[in-house]
Design a protein around this motif. Structure first.
Motif, PDB file in Angstrom:
ATOM      1  N   LEU A  76       0.730  -1.329  -0.063  1.00 57.76           N
ATOM      2  CA  LEU A  76      -0.182   0.025  -0.072  1.00 57.76           C
ATOM      3  C   LEU A  76       0.754   1.396   0.007  1.00 57.76           C
ATOM      4  O   LEU A  76       0.401   2.435  -0.585  1.00 57.76           O
ATOM      5  N   ALA A  77       2.129   1.148   0.663  1.00 54.27           N
ATOM      6  CA  ALA A  77       2.990   2.444   0.623  1.00 54.27           C
ATOM      7  C   ALA A  77       3.824   2.658  -0.463  1.00 54.27           C
ATOM      8  O   ALA A  77       3.597   3.692  -1.067  1.00 54.27           O
ATOM      9  N   PHE A  78       3.888   1.578  -1.533  1.00 55.75           N
ATOM     10  CA  PHE A  78       4.922   1.792  -2.627  1.00 55.75           C
ATOM     11  C   PHE A  78       3.979   2.801  -3.627  1.00 55.75           C
ATOM     12  O   PHE A  78       4.776   3.860  -4.208  1.00 55.75           O
ATOM     13  N   ALA A 129      11.197   4.400  -3.499  1.00 52.80           N
ATOM     14  CA  ALA A 129      10.039   4.243  -3.264  1.00 52.80           C
ATOM     15  C   ALA A 129       9.901   2.607  -2.639  1.00 52.80           C
ATOM     16  O   ALA A 129       9.212   2.536  -1.491  1.00 52.80           O
ATOM     17  N   ALA A 130      10.448   1.509  -3.257  1.00 58.97           N
ATOM     18  CA  ALA A 130      10.523   0.178  -2.873  1.00 58.97           C
ATOM     19  C   ALA A 130      11.011   0.317  -1.382  1.00 58.97           C
ATOM     20  O   ALA A 130      10.642  -0.746  -0.544  1.00 58.97           O
ATOM     21  N   SER A 131      12.294   0.902  -1.265  1.00 60.02           N
ATOM     22  CA  SER A 131      13.158   0.829   0.189  1.00 60.02           C
ATOM     23  C   SER A 131      12.105   1.480   1.185  1.00 60.02           C
ATOM     24  O   SER A 131      12.152   0.804   2.325  1.00 60.02           O
ATOM     25  N   ILE A 132      11.700   2.647   0.912  1.00 60.02           N
ATOM     26  CA  ILE A 132      10.976   3.231   1.900  1.00 60.02           C
ATOM     27  C   ILE A 132       9.714   2.673   2.312  1.00 60.02           C
ATOM     28  O   ILE A 132       9.237   2.350   3.501  1.00 60.02           O
ATOM     29  N   ALA A 133       8.881   1.820   1.433  1.00 59.33           N
ATOM     30  CA  ALA A 133       7.821   1.138   1.477  1.00 59.33           C
ATOM     31  C   ALA A 133       8.158  -0.073   2.427  1.00 59.33           C
ATOM     32  O   ALA A 133       7.483  -0.488   3.371  1.00 59.33           O
ATOM     33  N   ALA A 134       9.466  -0.788   2.284  1.00 63.77           N
ATOM     34  CA  ALA A 134       9.693  -1.830   2.997  1.00 63.77           C
ATOM     35  C   ALA A 134      10.104  -1.538   4.593  1.00 63.77           C
ATOM     36  O   ALA A 134       9.879  -2.020   5.319  1.00 63.77           O
TER      37      ALA A 134
END
Length: 310
Positions: A73-75, A89-94
């Protein structure tokens, strides 16, 4: 009245912003972290010894699914609204699909000061939440690339200090039980809040150092770093209610869902997604979300759990 451990965090943050020479020696911070992680694991292990493991399986599976869902949902928010690079974006979402041990420890102190009981197997759920978001972050950033060294990633995740100490503490507490741990209770249980105070002092200093990373995407990351925990906290509180957790357990699961990792995920992303800018991830998770949760978020999640429980 503000909890003293929060005041230690504010002291560290103020000292960092004022560029004070205050620092915890690296060896002291390492010891504080080890004792804190083991304390959390031991308490969870004691509770595991009191109940059948099979009864926890539905909660464990539900929490794993939540970890996947929060990262997914965050990505798109980070990628298409924040206009961040795919890797960032992927790193922060993780980071936001995973969990913060420090935030959990503060929540334990917060509920303890109000004499609110919660399910003591929460450390087990905390450990489970570390993993799914990391896998999602890697896949979102790189896809199922043959170049991804999944064995190395698994070793980095499961062999990391946080997981080893939490799982080790759970195992020791489960085997020894409350009577067997009585001899080490003064260090790991009686001094918990004092150890947490020292940990938060250093976290305040680290938080102040991450403020500079907010310059380019500052407004968006600040908004995301506050809105995402609130949204995730609602999901966690709702799931806790569905799973039949107590008021305290619902508040704890909401806090776990709302927290953002700054230990396990950065290490895994550094290895598997080297194109991601770690400054952005840590600026959001440590510079915004951690202080928000410590100062305001945890009472909000407790209020949400109270409202849901009527």
């Amino acid at each position: 009245m503000i909890d003293p451990v929060i005041l230690f965090f504010l002291l560290g943050a103020a000292a960092g912003l004022l560029r004070s020479e205050l620092r915890l020696p690296a060896a002291v911070y390492e010891l504080v972290t080890i004792v804190l992680l083991l304390s959390i694991g031991l308490k969870g292990g004691i509770e595991l010894a009191r109940q059948p493991f099979g009864a926890l399986v539905p909660q464990m599976l539900a929490v794993v699914v939540m970890g996947f869902a929060l990262a997914l949902l965050a990505f798109p928010v980070l990628r298409y609204i924040g206009r961040l690079k795919r890797a960032d974006a992927a790193s922060i979402a993780a980071h936001y699909g995973s969990v913060s041990v420090g935030t959990y420890a503060v929540a334990v102190a917060y509920l303890g000061s109000r004499e609110v009981a919660f399910e003591e197997h929460m450390p087990l759920l905390l450990v489970l939440l570390e993993v799914p978001a990391i896998l999602v972050g890697i896949v979102l950033a790189r896809g199922f690339s043959r170049g991804t060294r999944w064995g190395s990633v698994a070793h980095e995740v499961f062999g990391g200090k946080g997981i080893v100490l939490l799982m080790g503490g759970l195992f020791i507490g489960w085997i020894a039980g409350p009577d067997g741990l009585s001899s080490i209770e003064p260090l790991f249980f009686d001094l918990f809040k004092g150890i947490l105070a020292l940990f938060l002092l250093e976290m305040g200093l680290i938080t102040a150092a991450q403020i500079g990373g907010l310059r380019r995407h500052g407004l968006f990351l600040v908004a995301f770093g506050i809105a995402m925990p609130l949204f995730s906290g609602l999901i966690g509180a709702g799931l806790g209610t569905v799973l039949g957790l107590s008021l305290g357990g619902t508040a704890m699961l909401a806090t776990l869902a709302a927290s953002a990792s700054y230990i396990a995920v950065p290490a895994a992303m550094r290895m598997s997604v080297p194109d991601a800018n770690p400054t952005l991830s840590l600026a959001a998770s440590l510079g915004v979300t951690f202080p928000f949760n410590v100062l305001l978020g945890i009472p909000i999640y407790y209020s949400i759990a109270t409202w849901i429980h009527g």
